[in-house]
Design an enzyme around this catalytic site. Structure first.
Site, PDB file in Angstrom:
ATOM      1  N   GLN A 206     122.759  86.415   9.149  1.00 26.59           N
ATOM      2  CA  GLN A 206     121.579  87.248   8.876  1.00 26.59           C
ATOM      3  C   GLN A 206     121.065  87.931  10.154  1.00 26.59           C
ATOM      4  O   GLN A 206     120.926  89.164  10.212  1.00 26.59           O
ATOM      5  CB  GLN A 206     120.462  86.375   8.292  1.00 26.59           C
ATOM      6  CG  GLN A 206     119.091  87.046   8.283  1.00 26.59           C
ATOM      7  CD  GLN A 206     117.960  86.114   7.878  1.00 26.59           C
ATOM      8  OE1 GLN A 206     117.509  86.157   6.757  1.00 26.59           O
ATOM      9  NE2 GLN A 206     117.480  85.276   8.801  1.00 26.59           N
TER      10      GLN A 206
ATOM     11  N   ASP B 162     135.713  81.554  19.297  1.00 32.35           N
ATOM     12  CA  ASP B 162     135.160  80.284  18.837  1.00 32.35           C
ATOM     13  C   ASP B 162     134.372  79.689  20.007  1.00 32.35           C
ATOM     14  O   ASP B 162     134.947  79.376  21.049  1.00 32.35           O
ATOM     15  CB  ASP B 162     136.326  79.375  18.435  1.00 32.35           C
ATOM     16  CG  ASP B 162     135.881  77.983  18.045  1.00 32.35           C
ATOM     17  OD1 ASP B 162     134.689  77.662  18.216  1.00 32.35           O
ATOM     18  OD2 ASP B 162     136.737  77.211  17.591  1.00 32.35           O
TER      19      ASP B 162
ATOM     20  N   SER C 197     115.008  77.001  18.241  1.00 36.30           N
ATOM     21  CA  SER C 197     114.396  76.764  16.929  1.00 36.30           C
ATOM     22  C   SER C 197     113.120  75.948  17.039  1.00 36.30           C
ATOM     23  O   SER C 197     113.008  75.049  17.886  1.00 36.30           O
ATOM     24  CB  SER C 197     115.402  75.998  16.070  1.00 36.30           C
ATOM     25  OG  SER C 197     114.767  75.448  14.936  1.00 36.30           O
TER      26      SER C 197
ATOM     27  N   GLU D 198     112.517  73.647  15.241  1.00 42.95           N
ATOM     28  CA  GLU D 198     112.908  72.255  14.984  1.00 42.95           C
ATOM     29  C   GLU D 198     112.908  71.409  16.258  1.00 42.95           C
ATOM     30  O   GLU D 198     112.921  70.184  16.185  1.00 42.95           O
ATOM     31  CB  GLU D 198     114.286  72.210  14.332  1.00 42.95           C
ATOM     32  CG  GLU D 198     114.264  72.607  12.877  1.00 42.95           C
ATOM     33  CD  GLU D 198     114.291  71.420  11.909  1.00 42.95           C
ATOM     34  OE1 GLU D 198     114.754  70.345  12.301  1.00 42.95           O
ATOM     35  OE2 GLU D 198     113.824  71.586  10.781  1.00 42.95           O
TER      36      GLU D 198
ATOM     37  N   TYR E  64     119.840  68.305  14.023  1.00 44.38           N
ATOM     38  CA  TYR E  64     119.868  69.757  14.266  1.00 44.38           C
ATOM     39  C   TYR E  64     118.841  70.124  15.351  1.00 44.38           C
ATOM     40  O   TYR E  64     119.147  70.843  16.315  1.00 44.38           O
ATOM     41  CB  TYR E  64     119.565  70.523  12.964  1.00 44.38           C
ATOM     42  CG  TYR E  64     119.319  71.990  13.206  1.00 44.38           C
ATOM     43  CD1 TYR E  64     120.374  72.877  13.325  1.00 44.38           C
ATOM     44  CD2 TYR E  64     118.020  72.484  13.347  1.00 44.38           C
ATOM     45  CE1 TYR E  64     120.145  74.220  13.584  1.00 44.38           C
ATOM     46  CE2 TYR E  64     117.787  73.820  13.596  1.00 44.38           C
ATOM     47  CZ  TYR E  64     118.851  74.684  13.720  1.00 44.38           C
ATOM     48  OH  TYR E  64     118.613  76.013  13.979  1.00 44.38           O
TER      49      TYR E  64
ATOM     50  N   ARG F 172     115.806  82.035  -0.166  1.00 43.56           N
ATOM     51  CA  ARG F 172     116.858  82.799  -0.880  1.00 43.56           C
ATOM     52  C   ARG F 172     117.277  82.052  -2.139  1.00 43.56           C
ATOM     53  O   ARG F 172     117.518  82.675  -3.188  1.00 43.56           O
ATOM     54  CB  ARG F 172     118.042  83.020   0.061  1.00 43.56           C
ATOM     55  CG  ARG F 172     119.194  83.801  -0.555  1.00 43.56           C
ATOM     56  CD  ARG F 172     119.024  85.306  -0.429  1.00 43.56           C
ATOM     57  NE  ARG F 172     119.998  86.025  -1.256  1.00 43.56           N
ATOM     58  CZ  ARG F 172     121.286  86.190  -0.941  1.00 43.56           C
ATOM     59  NH1 ARG F 172     121.753  85.700   0.213  1.00 43.56           N
ATOM     60  NH2 ARG F 172     122.102  86.835  -1.753  1.00 43.56           N
TER      61      ARG F 172
ATOM     62  N   ARG G 185     106.159  75.638   5.913  1.00 44.05           N
ATOM     63  CA  ARG G 185     106.834  76.250   7.054  1.00 44.05           C
ATOM     64  C   ARG G 185     106.088  77.527   7.461  1.00 44.05           C
ATOM     65  O   ARG G 185     105.347  78.114   6.679  1.00 44.05           O
ATOM     66  CB  ARG G 185     108.265  76.647   6.683  1.00 44.05           C
ATOM     67  CG  ARG G 185     109.248  75.483   6.574  1.00 44.05           C
ATOM     68  CD  ARG G 185     109.512  74.871   7.941  1.00 44.05           C
ATOM     69  NE  ARG G 185     110.568  73.878   7.878  1.00 44.05           N
ATOM     70  CZ  ARG G 185     110.384  72.625   7.490  1.00 44.05           C
ATOM     71  NH1 ARG G 185     109.190  72.201   7.123  1.00 44.05           N
ATOM     72  NH2 ARG G 185     111.393  71.783   7.476  1.00 44.05           N
TER      73      ARG G 185
END
Ligand code: F7E
Length: 295
Positions: free
Chosen positions: A12, A37, A104, A106, A128, A169, A195
């Site tokens: 996105q 990668d 993030s 997070e 994460y 979504r 959030r």
């Protein structure tokens, strides 16, 4: 013509960022996972040498918090080791390039400080969040060592291009399927979870602005508003002239064992130093996402 190198360009944010930069007359190099990668340090070095970019936007990540928990080793390889590889590659091959890292909210976990800013201590409660915290610290270290390395501490950001596994979504898609008679029910986890949801298009502009600032710094990008999953449900169903009651069910297996809380950001530093502010409203964003699915 400035040259920008984007990891994770298929996602996105990467897709919107590539469009933004092309509009600003950048040459955009957007290698796919197979071509670069990030877990392969040698491949990262080769790609950077070939591109010789002025700006690098490191967006490649395992970004779904639930999926990240299912294979922590693979996730850490991308989110943490991938960032370290990129830092190393830049130091070796393009030490003058500017690096943006997509961190993030997070990283903050369940903070006592509300809203959070760039000084709020990292205390992740998910693996994460831990991967993003460690990578953000590696970016700070690289900065101290002289690399132009900036981080955006990004709160949730959505758009019609959001991956289908993310809750906004997922809800908007389900509403369209229910409207079309292809689906009856929508199963969700914790609908009371809250959030700070912004618009991805505002956030990629923030990424670019962070690299135009004279010094590399950390910036919080957030709206400063909290909304619940239930709020998303109500706006999305109303946009399709549907009543959510009778369609939404709570499925305990979709609840997360470690859920961050009170993640709401204070973006006043980005506002002050970059002139950044989120333009889109939460309601109009969810309405747009729902209309895109209905279409
Ligand atoms: O969940 C709750 C879920 O998966 C949002 C990523 O971009 O933002 C994103 O992570 C909330 C959570 O995003 C369902 O428990 C309820 O409280 O859309 P999400 P996320 O986990 O907040 C951060 C800042 C990132 O950095 C990440 O990369 O919604 N929720 N029911 C649900 N979530 C999902 N996915 N599916 C449900 O059925």
């Amino acid at each position: 013509m400035p040259c920008a190198f984007i990891t994770g360009a298929a996602g996105q944010d990467g897709s919107y960022l590539a469009e933004l930069l092309r509009g600003k007359k950048y040459e955009v190099i957007a290698p796919g996972r197979a071509e670069c990668d990030v877990t392969d340090a040698a491949a990262v070095g080769r790609a950077l040498r070939a591109a010789a970019p002025d700006e690098v936007y490191h967006l490649a990540a395992v970004s779904h918090v639930g999926q990240a928990a299912q294979d922590p080793a693979a996730m850490l390889a991308v989110n943490f080791q991938g960032t370290v590889n990129l830092i190393h590659g830049l130091r070796e091959d393009c030490p003058r390039a500017r690096l943006f890292f997509a961190s993030s909210s997070e990283v903050f976990g369940r903070p006592d400080q509300v809203p959070q800013n760039e000084e709020t201590p990292f205390a992740p409660v998910t693996i994460y969040g831990e991967s993003k915290a460690r990578a953000t610290l590696a970016i700070r270290q690289a900065r101290a060592d002289g690399l132009f390395a900036a981080s955006g501490i990004l709160y949730n950001h959505e758009s019609p291009r959001r991956g289908e596994v993310f809750v906004t979504r997922k809800i908007c898609r389900a509403v369209a399927a229910i409207k079309a008679g292809r689906q009856q029910d929508l199963s969700l986890g914790d609908t009371t979870a809250r959030r700070d949801w912004g618009d991805a298009r505002d956030y990629v502009l923030g990424m670019w602005l962070a690299l135009q600032h004279p010094q590399p710094e950390d910036f919080v990008f957030a709206t400063g508003e909290l909304h619940s999953v239930q709020d998303v449900v109500e706006i999305a169903f109303a946009t399709a002239q549907l009543d959510w009651r009778g369609h939404v069910r709570v499925d305990a297996s979709l609840m997360r064992p470690a859920e961050p809380a009170r993640l709401v950001g204070d973006a006043s530093k980005a506002r002050r130093l970059l002139g950044w502010s989120p333009r889109a409203s939460f309601r109009s964003l969810i309405e747009e996402m729902t209309r895109a699915e209905l279409a």
